[in-house]
Design an enzyme around this catalytic site. Structure first.
Site, PDB file in Angstrom:
ATOM      1  N   LYS A 128      41.309  30.757  50.713  1.00  0.00           N
ATOM      2  CA  LYS A 128      40.476  30.856  51.925  1.00  0.00           C
ATOM      3  C   LYS A 128      40.563  29.553  52.730  1.00  0.00           C
ATOM      4  CE  LYS A 128      37.547  34.291  49.702  1.00  0.00           C
ATOM      5  NZ  LYS A 128      36.324  34.651  48.978  1.00  0.00           N
ATOM      6  N   GLN A 159      31.028  31.799  46.544  1.00  0.00           N
ATOM      7  CA  GLN A 159      31.982  32.592  45.769  1.00  0.00           C
ATOM      8  C   GLN A 159      31.304  33.187  44.537  1.00  0.00           C
ATOM      9  OE1 GLN A 159      35.056  33.312  46.879  1.00  0.00           O
ATOM     10  NE2 GLN A 159      35.597  34.522  45.097  1.00  0.00           N
ATOM     11  N   ASP A 213      30.436  36.991  54.398  1.00  0.00           N
ATOM     12  CA  ASP A 213      30.816  37.926  53.340  1.00  0.00           C
ATOM     13  C   ASP A 213      30.175  39.294  53.562  1.00  0.00           C
ATOM     14  OD1 ASP A 213      32.629  37.211  51.373  1.00  0.00           O
ATOM     15  OD2 ASP A 213      31.190  35.956  50.298  1.00  0.00           O
TER      16      ASP A 213
HETATM   17  N1  GUN Z   1      34.286  37.463  44.428  1.00  0.00           N
HETATM   18  C1  GUN Z   1      35.173  38.486  44.500  1.00  0.00           C
HETATM   19  N2  GUN Z   1      35.328  38.903  45.771  1.00  0.00           N
HETATM   20  C2  GUN Z   1      34.520  38.127  46.524  1.00  0.00           C
HETATM   21  C3  GUN Z   1      34.256  38.071  47.925  1.00  0.00           C
HETATM   22  O1  GUN Z   1      34.775  38.837  48.755  1.00  0.00           O
HETATM   23  N3  GUN Z   1      33.359  37.118  48.307  1.00  0.00           N
HETATM   24  C4  GUN Z   1      32.748  36.289  47.417  1.00  0.00           C
HETATM   25  N4  GUN Z   1      31.863  35.400  47.896  1.00  0.00           N
HETATM   26  N5  GUN Z   1      32.963  36.324  46.122  1.00  0.00           N
HETATM   27  C5  GUN Z   1      33.856  37.234  45.677  1.00  0.00           C
END
Ligand code: GUN
Length: 294
Positions: free
Chosen positions: A52, A96, A119
């Site tokens: 990211k 995350q 998100d």
């Molecule tokens: N863990 C797995 N997929 C995601 C996501 O799209 N966002 C976040 N914050 N954590 C994740």
């Protein structure tokens, strides 16, 4: 059978976003800024967060990575969330997941300002999504909707079967596919660990979206000839022949399923890169560029 090249499609989207950032920069406006919070040292989470940050660098977004020990108290993590909510320079941020078991994920997500929740996990955004109101959509399902749009896949009136009911993927995916939108307008079946005759449901799917996190669960005999198959799984399987010691496997047994499909996403290079493209699109929206059309 055609492979859906999520990597290539995401690169085009990131290039478009990059051009928009250049325009913003040239007009002297504030550059969109995404922050990510990484708790502990889960190797998969580290990989995703690094990807990211790298995408931000590539497109010219500003990024901030906040790393904390896995032992951080919930109250201290809530403090970081509040700081990010109050920081005028940060347009959007993510925490995350998964978080260590001593931290209540819902409490953390509910503390995020819905306007910065890129998100799309906050109950306000999830509620607006259900009502088809403007909001920040969960990044993985949003990325999959972008794939359907980009590939010109007609979803209207189709039977879409979603495997897995997680809050991150399966549940929002089922809502988006059933909404009165294009892509969308599907008849949706959401299958999960208690579904009876799951294989029959799969075989009746025009569009099958596998998001249960079980490596190579969907086999050739479970898929209808000509179906579109979207594989959301990213599972690490031990493989001593690899330098890393593991190989990535989706939730779909690709070699068996691919010959039967009209379209299929590979792992890696399918849904994963689209999640990042969707996250950066959300960040652009959170920065005030609501009409950005990718
Ligand atoms: N863990 C797995 N997929 C995601 C996501 O799209 N966002 C976040 N914050 N954590 C994740």
């Amino acid at each position: 059978m055609k492979i859906i090249d999520g990597k290539k499609i995401s690169e085009v989207i990131l290039e478009d976003l990059g051009r928009k950032v250049t325009e913003i920069k040239n007009s002297g406006d504030k550059i969109p800024h995404l922050a990510a919070v990484l708790v502990g040292n889960n190797p998969a989470s580290e990989t995703y967060v690094n990807a990211k940050v790298k995408a931000c660098e590539k497109t010219g977004f500003q990024s901030t990575l906040k790393k904390t020990e896995g032992t951080i108290a919930e109250s201290d993590l809530l403090g970081i969330v509040r700081e990010l909510n109050d920081d005028q320079d940060i347009d959007g941020f993510i925490v995350q997941l998964p978080l260590p078991s001593h931290i209540n994920e819902h409490r953390i997500i509910e503390a995020i300002s819905p306007a910065k929740d890129v998100d799309g996990f906050h109950p306000v955004n999830q509620g607006k999504m259900v009502l088809n109101l403007p909001c920040l959509l969960p990044a993985t399902p949003y990325g999959i909707m972008m794939l359907f749009e980009n590939c010109g896949i007609d979803t209207s009136g189709k039977h879409c079967v979603v495997l897995g009911r997680s809050h991150i993927v399966g549940t929002p995916m089922s809502i988006l596919m059933g909404r009165k939108t294009s892509p969308g307008n599907c008849t949706v079946t959401l299958c999960h660990s208690k579904t009876k005759n799951l294989e029959d449901f799969c075989r009746s799917a025009d569009i099958l979206i596998a998001a249960m996190g079980i490596p190579e669960f969907v086999t050739g005999s479970m898929v209808k000839e000509g179906a579109v198959v979207i594989d959301v799984g990213i599972n690490r399987l031990p493989d001593p022949s690899k330098k890393s010691g593991y190989r990535l496997a989706g939730d779909v047994k690709f070699d068996e399923v691919a010959p039967k499909c009209s379209r299929i996403t590979p792992v890696p290079g399918g849904v994963g890169p689209m999640t990042i493209a969707a996250l950066l699109t959300n960040t652009m929206k959170a920065a005030g560029y609501k009409d950005i059309k990718i």
